[in-house]
Motif scaffolding. Structure first.
Motif, short mmCIF file in Angstrom:
data_model
loop_
_atom_site.label_atom_id
_atom_site.label_comp_id
_atom_site.label_asym_id
_atom_site.label_seq_id
_atom_site.Cartn_x
_atom_site.Cartn_y
_atom_site.Cartn_z
N THR A 1 13.10 -41.30 57.05
CA THR A 1 14.05 -42.00 56.18
C THR A 1 15.15 -42.64 57.02
OG1 THR A 1 15.39 -39.99 55.89
CG2 THR A 1 13.64 -40.41 54.26
N THR A 2 15.92 -43.51 56.36
CA THR A 2 17.05 -44.17 57.00
C THR A 2 18.13 -44.38 55.95
OG1 THR A 2 17.77 -46.18 58.16
CG2 THR A 2 16.00 -46.43 56.54
N ASP A 3 19.36 -44.52 56.40
CA ASP A 3 20.44 -44.81 55.46
C ASP A 3 20.73 -46.31 55.38
OD1 ASP A 3 21.57 -45.21 57.91
OD2 ASP A 3 23.23 -43.80 57.65
N LYS A 4 19.86 -47.09 56.01
CA LYS A 4 20.04 -48.54 56.02
C LYS A 4 18.92 -49.23 55.25
CE LYS A 4 22.34 -48.60 60.53
NZ LYS A 4 22.29 -49.11 61.92
N LEU A 5 19.30 -50.23 54.48
CA LEU A 5 18.32 -51.07 53.81
C LEU A 5 17.89 -52.15 54.80
CD1 LEU A 5 16.87 -51.44 51.11
CD2 LEU A 5 18.74 -52.93 50.38
N LEU A 6 16.70 -51.98 55.36
CA LEU A 6 16.23 -52.87 56.41
C LEU A 6 15.72 -54.20 55.86
CD1 LEU A 6 14.15 -50.17 58.34
CD2 LEU A 6 16.51 -50.88 58.79
#
Length: 586
Positions: free
Chosen positions: A205-210
């Motif tokens: 997961t990531t906390d950024k909307l790529l």
């Protein structure tokens, strides 16, 4: 906020959000983990977890049917996807926007004996509006070929630029395919399939909307009616003395009442409505089979219309189909924005319009035509049939027919009736229903396989009380429908248990043989009591008229849990009572 790290998963989720696809039904799996992470971590979506994919798809269909908006199902790779097929085909023929999103293995792992892999591309080919087969994202460590004798640093720069370019092309392709698929589901009201390949790792997961993909919305097209076609219809309508309007499955409140009132004023027009039409007018002819089943050859010729006008979905009544195929109208017109079925083998006009748009243009140009006694004559027959109908009901013993008479009269005002297929919907066709009750049934393919799941999906998104009436085989076949946490407390199930597929006893064939019992009627001694205990439903059962009427006085009232009422009827008398009915009312 937490997002899946895989760009493709973000693309799918963000475009569903942009297209306002709010309800997401997820079946557990590993390969679809990136999608599950994306949908469940965004508060925009209302997510549901349903283990059985077949039930999940019909549950989604019930939501889409009720809300008249696209609903999505999400599954892992392999055979899980195939379990969606019954609901996909129902959505295809019932014109319901079902969004199927399946996770898939990378292409290099398919066809080599890897686990949970099948050929998922175009798997619904004959029953889908569009299949979007997406491309796998590239990984930064992917081996992008580099040519030439450039220095190592220059080679790495070129390789990285080529990687970015290829990934951009893949991203653009995927976004366009998803936009096309969802737009088509909305425009044509039908199922689409988005197949999404993922490589491991799946749970990062990531906390950024790529990715912020562009949502491409097709502009709504103005309704264009061919006035030349309308004028040709007007001329023919004026000269015809016998016009029959036949209405199949129809969304409640979709036809303006003023057009129904206008049609009722024409003495040359007879309007036949099915239970699933959700249309009501005192001058119309519901209970079609009640009117036409007892007709002799001369009466059938008198009913034969000059013009048959149809709109709505598929027709339940086999008797009206048989009659109009044998006594064909001179003209058959069908109103629909997309297509027209040649159900009676005499279709000669497909009027591309909504019924409201057609009637607004058409009826304003209609003057009084030639004198006709068409409707009045058949109204007298209808009145006599109703009189005989009540006489028959009053004298028969406890049976399926009697049960439906009691149930129809008991339905609460402003409720939703979901009907099972086969005998359930056919019995309902013989009774006039409370006009405040909305009626739904899976008549696209007319299968018994997902009626309970559809009813529960419907009930989960409406404030109205939903009542589901079904036969025993259909209920037991779809018993996994109860395996979810979304059944509202006011949901009610009524199972008519006649210990087998009772409708087969009505059909021609030898009913007194072991083969018939085992392979057609499929007799059994099952009951729903233990299923209800396992799934937390209140259970009651009856086997006579007095108990049924007494139980119904409190059955629809508020309770602490959903309720199921099982009505046991005598297996060996139901068919004779139904067949004798048509002779009696003649």
């Amino acid at each position: 906020m937490m997002y899946p790290k895989i760009p493709l998963a973000q693309t799918v989720v963000q475009l569903c959000k942009a297209k306002q696809i709010k309800h997401i039904i997820i079946s557990p799996g590993s390969r679809n983990a990136p999608l599950t992470i994306g949908f469940t971590n965004d508060n925009f979506f209302k997510c549901y977890s349903i283990v059985d994919e077949r039930c999940a798809a019909f549950f989604a269909l019930g939501i889409a049917q009720q809300l008249q908006e696209p609903t999505a199902v999400v599954c892992t790779s392999g055979s899980a996807l195939l379990n969606y097929y019954p609901a996909v085909s129902e959505a295809y023929y019932s014109k319901i926007p079902l969004i199927v999103i399946s996770a898939d293995r990378p292409e290099h792992l398919i066809g080599i004996g890897d686990g949970q892999t099948i050929n998922q591309k175009h798997v619904f080919e004959n029953h889908i509006l569009f299949s979007a087969n997406l491309k796998l994202d590239l990984k930064e460590e992917s081996n992008v070929p580099v040519t030439g004798d450039l220095p190592i640093i220059k080679n790495l720069e070129n390789k990285f630029e080529r990687f970015l370019g290829l990934q951009k092309d893949i991203q653009s392709f995927n976004a366009e395919a998803i936009n096309t698929a969802i737009n088509l589901a909305m425009k044509k009201s039908g199922p689409i399939h988005i197949n999404v390949p993922f490589d491991e790792p799946l749970y990062e997961t990531t906390d950024k909307l790529l990715i912020i993909p562009e949502a491409i919305n097709e502009p709504s097209e103005p309704s264009l009616i061919d006035y030349a076609v309308i004028m040709s219809c007007v001329d023919d309508w004026h000269t015809a003395k016998r016009k029959l309007i036949l209405v199949g499955c129809n969304t409640p409140n979709s036809i303006e009442q003023k057009w129904l009132d206008k049609l009722s004023e024409d003495e040359s027009v007879m309007v036949m409505t099915e239970t699933t039409s959700n249309l009501h007018h005192s001058s119309f002819f519901p209970s079609i089979d009640q009117v036409i089943a007892p007709l002799d050859e001369e009466e059938k010729q008198q009913l034969q219309p000059d013009i048959l006008l149809t709109f709505g979905g598929l027709i339940v009544s086999k008797k009206i189909k048989a009659l109009l195929r044998s006594y064909k109208p001179k003209q058959h017109w069908h109103i629909d924005t997309e297509g027209a079925n040649d159900t009676f083998f005499c279709l000669n006009k497909h009027i591309v319009a909504t019924p409201n748009d057609f009637f607004e243009t058409f009826l304003s140009k209609i003057a009084h035509g030639e004198k006709s006694s068409y409707k009045n004559n058949w109204t007298l027959i209808k009145q006599e049939r109703l009189r005989k109908h009540q006489l028959y009901v009053d004298q028969i013993p406890f049976c399926d027919f009697k049960v439906f008479d009691i149930l129809v009269k008991s339905l609460p005002n402003n409720s939703i009736l979901q009907s099972g297929n086969s005998s359930a919907i056919r019995y309902l066709q013989l009774f006039n229903l409370n006009k405040t009750v909305e009626v739904y049934c899976n008549r696209g393919t007319s299968g018994i396989d997902g009626s309970t799941s559809t009813a529960i999906g419907c009930a989960s998104v409406t404030s109205k009380q939903t009542v589901f009436i079904t036969g025993d085989l259909s209920f037991f076949y779809d018993s996994n429908a109860l395996w979810n946490n979304y059944i509202p407390k006011n949901f009610r199930i009524i199972v008519i248990n006649n210990q087998g597929g009772g409708i087969f006893r009505i059909l021609p064939g030898n009913k007194d043989s072991e083969t018939f019992d085992n392979y057609f009627e499929t007799t059994h001694n099952l009951n729903a009591k233990h299923l209800c205990r396992m799934y937390g439903l209140e259970y009651e059962s009856v086997s006579n008229e007095n108990d049924l009427k007494q139980k119904l006085t409190t059955f629809y009232s508020n309770g602490m849990a959903p309720k199921l009422l099982e009505v046991f009827t005598p297996r060996l008398v139901n068919d004779k009572i139904l067949l004798d009915y048509f002779d009696f009312i003649k």
